[in-house]
Motif scaffolding. Structure first.
Motif, PDB file in Angstrom:
ATOM      1  N   ALA A  99       0.827  -1.207   0.000  1.00  0.00           N
ATOM      2  CA  ALA A  99       0.000   0.000   0.000  1.00  0.00           C
ATOM      3  C   ALA A  99       0.859   1.254   0.000  1.00  0.00           C
ATOM      4  O   ALA A  99       0.529   2.256  -0.656  1.00  0.00           O
ATOM      5  N   THR A 100       1.966   1.217   0.729  1.00  0.00           N
ATOM      6  CA  THR A 100       2.885   2.350   0.747  1.00  0.00           C
ATOM      7  C   THR A 100       3.474   2.591  -0.632  1.00  0.00           C
ATOM      8  O   THR A 100       3.571   3.734  -1.098  1.00  0.00           O
ATOM      9  N   LEU A 101       3.864   1.514  -1.310  1.00  0.00           N
ATOM     10  CA  LEU A 101       4.412   1.634  -2.663  1.00  0.00           C
ATOM     11  C   LEU A 101       3.371   2.208  -3.620  1.00  0.00           C
ATOM     12  O   LEU A 101       3.664   3.133  -4.387  1.00  0.00           O
ATOM     13  N   VAL A 102       2.146   1.670  -3.586  1.00  0.00           N
ATOM     14  CA  VAL A 102       1.085   2.129  -4.496  1.00  0.00           C
ATOM     15  C   VAL A 102       0.741   3.587  -4.225  1.00  0.00           C
ATOM     16  O   VAL A 102       0.537   4.384  -5.149  1.00  0.00           O
ATOM     17  N   ARG A 103       0.672   3.973  -2.950  1.00  0.00           N
ATOM     18  CA  ARG A 103       0.384   5.371  -2.601  1.00  0.00           C
ATOM     19  C   ARG A 103       1.440   6.300  -3.173  1.00  0.00           C
ATOM     20  O   ARG A 103       1.124   7.363  -3.736  1.00  0.00           O
ATOM     21  N   SER A 204      -9.424   0.545  -1.105  1.00  0.00           N
ATOM     22  CA  SER A 204      -8.610   1.682  -1.517  1.00  0.00           C
ATOM     23  C   SER A 204      -7.438   1.803  -0.557  1.00  0.00           C
ATOM     24  O   SER A 204      -7.505   1.378   0.606  1.00  0.00           O
ATOM     25  N   VAL A 205      -6.361   2.366  -1.041  1.00  0.00           N
ATOM     26  CA  VAL A 205      -5.182   2.567  -0.196  1.00  0.00           C
ATOM     27  C   VAL A 205      -5.534   3.416   1.020  1.00  0.00           C
ATOM     28  O   VAL A 205      -5.136   3.124   2.154  1.00  0.00           O
ATOM     29  N   ALA A 223       6.291  -1.300   8.243  1.00  0.00           N
ATOM     30  CA  ALA A 223       6.208  -1.472   6.790  1.00  0.00           C
ATOM     31  C   ALA A 223       6.610  -0.199   6.053  1.00  0.00           C
ATOM     32  O   ALA A 223       7.326  -0.248   5.047  1.00  0.00           O
ATOM     33  N   GLU A 224       6.143   0.937   6.540  1.00  0.00           N
ATOM     34  CA  GLU A 224       6.509   2.212   5.896  1.00  0.00           C
ATOM     35  C   GLU A 224       8.002   2.469   6.003  1.00  0.00           C
ATOM     36  O   GLU A 224       8.636   2.910   5.040  1.00  0.00           O
ATOM     37  N   ALA A 225       8.586   2.169   7.160  1.00  0.00           N
ATOM     38  CA  ALA A 225      10.027   2.360   7.332  1.00  0.00           C
ATOM     39  C   ALA A 225      10.806   1.409   6.428  1.00  0.00           C
ATOM     40  O   ALA A 225      11.824   1.789   5.828  1.00  0.00           O
TER      41      ALA A 225
END
Length: 475
Positions: A99-103, A204-205, A223-225
């Motif tokens: 989700a972080t990548l897609v965002r 949705s993201v 995950a974001e880190a």
């Protein structure tokens, strides 16, 4: 803002219940069972319509990265990103990283379709009708799962109870139910509104991340880190190991879906199986008039209601009922179909014994970024391999301390470097590489290069490779 759906394919799992075809280093999603495509390739094909989907994001691990790339290449399907999980942390952290990548690449309004790569699904009009309902429901801000209409009181699946019907045709989720005992499964199958939990999702993201901030803060932070600190490696994105390891080992079901009040389920009547055992493979296969499913080189006589499958030797089965006989290149499993769920325990016994542990880890065929090899024969101080090299690829410039090698080309054209000499070998031509000599093999042609390699020496392990130059970053 994209109006298309971004598929997120989970392809990192390691299963044991379909041994001996499935191994730790070659799990079921990458195995060809009955048809000529693997489950992973069938998953890629289901999300390949450019009118509906963006190119997929695939999450896998270090061991499977070249399997993913090669099997996509075979289908000529573009993959947007292959994300490598440095450690196993179940699905919540993986989905959060995706989700972080897609965002970052698209936007928070993008809809993600999260799906496993090891299901068997009939993707006809019913299936895509359910996909469209899920997409419309996700666009309304719901976290959507697909609930499979049960066909039997299965105790190996979790269940979902549907609540009120939503305007899109989906239903609110009333509750999730753990894998039930037989009597409770029978009651649910007999009652309208209960579904198998398929493990497929759409959201949705922005909706996913909002609920992760509420219910899975630690997972999202890790995950974001891990994505922020990720590194590019050829065609792969390597998540940061230290950051990703901090994520809890938890599924998206437990972390989010069972906690949110925003969950919805799409009642789904398409054919679906998680192929969780040989009995599932038999149920999903095309049976003959005697109830047998046979694949590969087989002869079946006076046998019924059985699964006979081989990737190696010819199997001849006579006078059997309700059994599974499965042969790989180096092992054969024989057992009653109703005992299929116990294969995992058998694998534990094999893995615990030094003489058989290798049978649970790898196949005779191993894949590499340039192609791969199959071990044909091993003996005292010698080994025979079949080597295959993809067009345009080359092995590392290397040498060995303990072995010499003989190469015989059986298909294609080989470019062989030995010391300062470079020569071309064609079919039926051979060459000798002395112990300690620097050498390299490449395929300059347009078709697959295949050759037979005979190794001789005091030690023949794969770790006796000194890489001097390597285009895959392994030197």
């Amino acid at each position: 803002m994209t109006k298309k759906i971004v598929p997120v394919i989970m392809a990192g799992g390691k299963g044991t219940r379909l041994w001996p075809l499935s191994r730790a280093a070659a799990p079921k999603q990458f195995i060809r069972f009955v048809g000529d495509k693997t489950l992973f390739q069938e998953t890629l094909r289901r999300v390949s319509d450019p009118a509906l989907y963006e190119p997929p994001v695939v999450l896998t691990n270090e061991e499977f990265r070249f399997l993913v790339a090669e099997q996509a290449r075979e289908l000529d399907i573009e993959i947007a990103a292959i994300v490598l999980e440095p450690v196993a942390r179940n699905t919540a952290a993986a989905v959060a990283a995706a989700a972080t990548l897609v965002r970052d690449r698209l936007d928070e309004d993008t809809i993600m379709h999260v799906l496993g790569s090891d299901y068997e699904i009939v993707a006809g009009d019913t299936y895509f009708g359910c996909v469209n309902i899920a997409a419309a429901t996700a666009a309304e801000g719901k976290l959507v799962t697909f609930g499979i209409q049960p066909t039997e009181p299965a105790t190996g699946y979790g269940y979902i109870e549907g609540g009120k019907t939503l305007p899109t045709g989906a239903r609110a989720v009333a509750r999730f139910i753990e894998k039930p005992p037989r009597n409770k499964a029978e009651d649910m199958v007999a009652t309208d509104g209960f579904y198998w939990n398929s493990g497929m999702f759409m959201f949705s993201v922005s909706s996913l991340l909002a609920d992760m901030r509420s219910f899975a803060t630690e997972t999202l932070r890790a995950a974001e880190a891990a994505f922020t600190k990720s590194a590019r490696d050829l065609d792969f994105i390597r998540l940061d190991k230290e950051a990703f390891s901090a994520a809890p080992n938890i599924s998206i079901d437990y972390a989010i879906m069972e906690k949110t009040s925003n969950a919805a389920v799409v009642p789904s009547a398409f054919k679906w199986s998680d192929l969780g055992g040989w009995d599932s493979v038999w149920k999903s296969g095309s049976r003959d008039e005697y109830g047998n499913v046979a694949a590969g080189h087989t002869t079946v006589v006076n046998t019924k209601n059985s699964l006979i499958m081989t990737h190696g030797v010819h199997l001849a089965v006579q006078g059997m009922d309700n059994i599974a006989v499965i042969a790989s290149e180096d092992a054969v499993y024989v057992g009653r179909l109703q005992d299929s769920q116990d294969v995992g325990n058998l694998v534990k016994v094999l893995a615990a014994a030094p003489t058989t542990s290798q049978l649970t880890e790898t196949h005779p065929t191993s894949y590499r970024p340039w192609g791969g090899y199959t071990s044909v024969l091993k003996g005292d101080r010698f080994q025979v391999k079949r080597i295959f090299v993809t067009p345009g690829k080359k092995l590392s410039l290397q040498k060995h301390h303990h072995r010499s090698e003989h190469w015989i080309v059986v298909k294609g054209t080989a470019e062989v470097t030995i010391g300062d000499n470079v020569q071309m070998l064609r079919e039926n031509e051979s060459v000798y590489i002395p112990l300690g000599e620097v050498h390299r093999l490449a395929n300059p042609g347009k078709i697959m290069l295949e050759l037979i390699e005979v190794q001789t020496g005091s030690y023949l392990g794969e770790d006796d490779i000194i890489r001097i130059v390597d285009e895959f970053g392994r030197s």
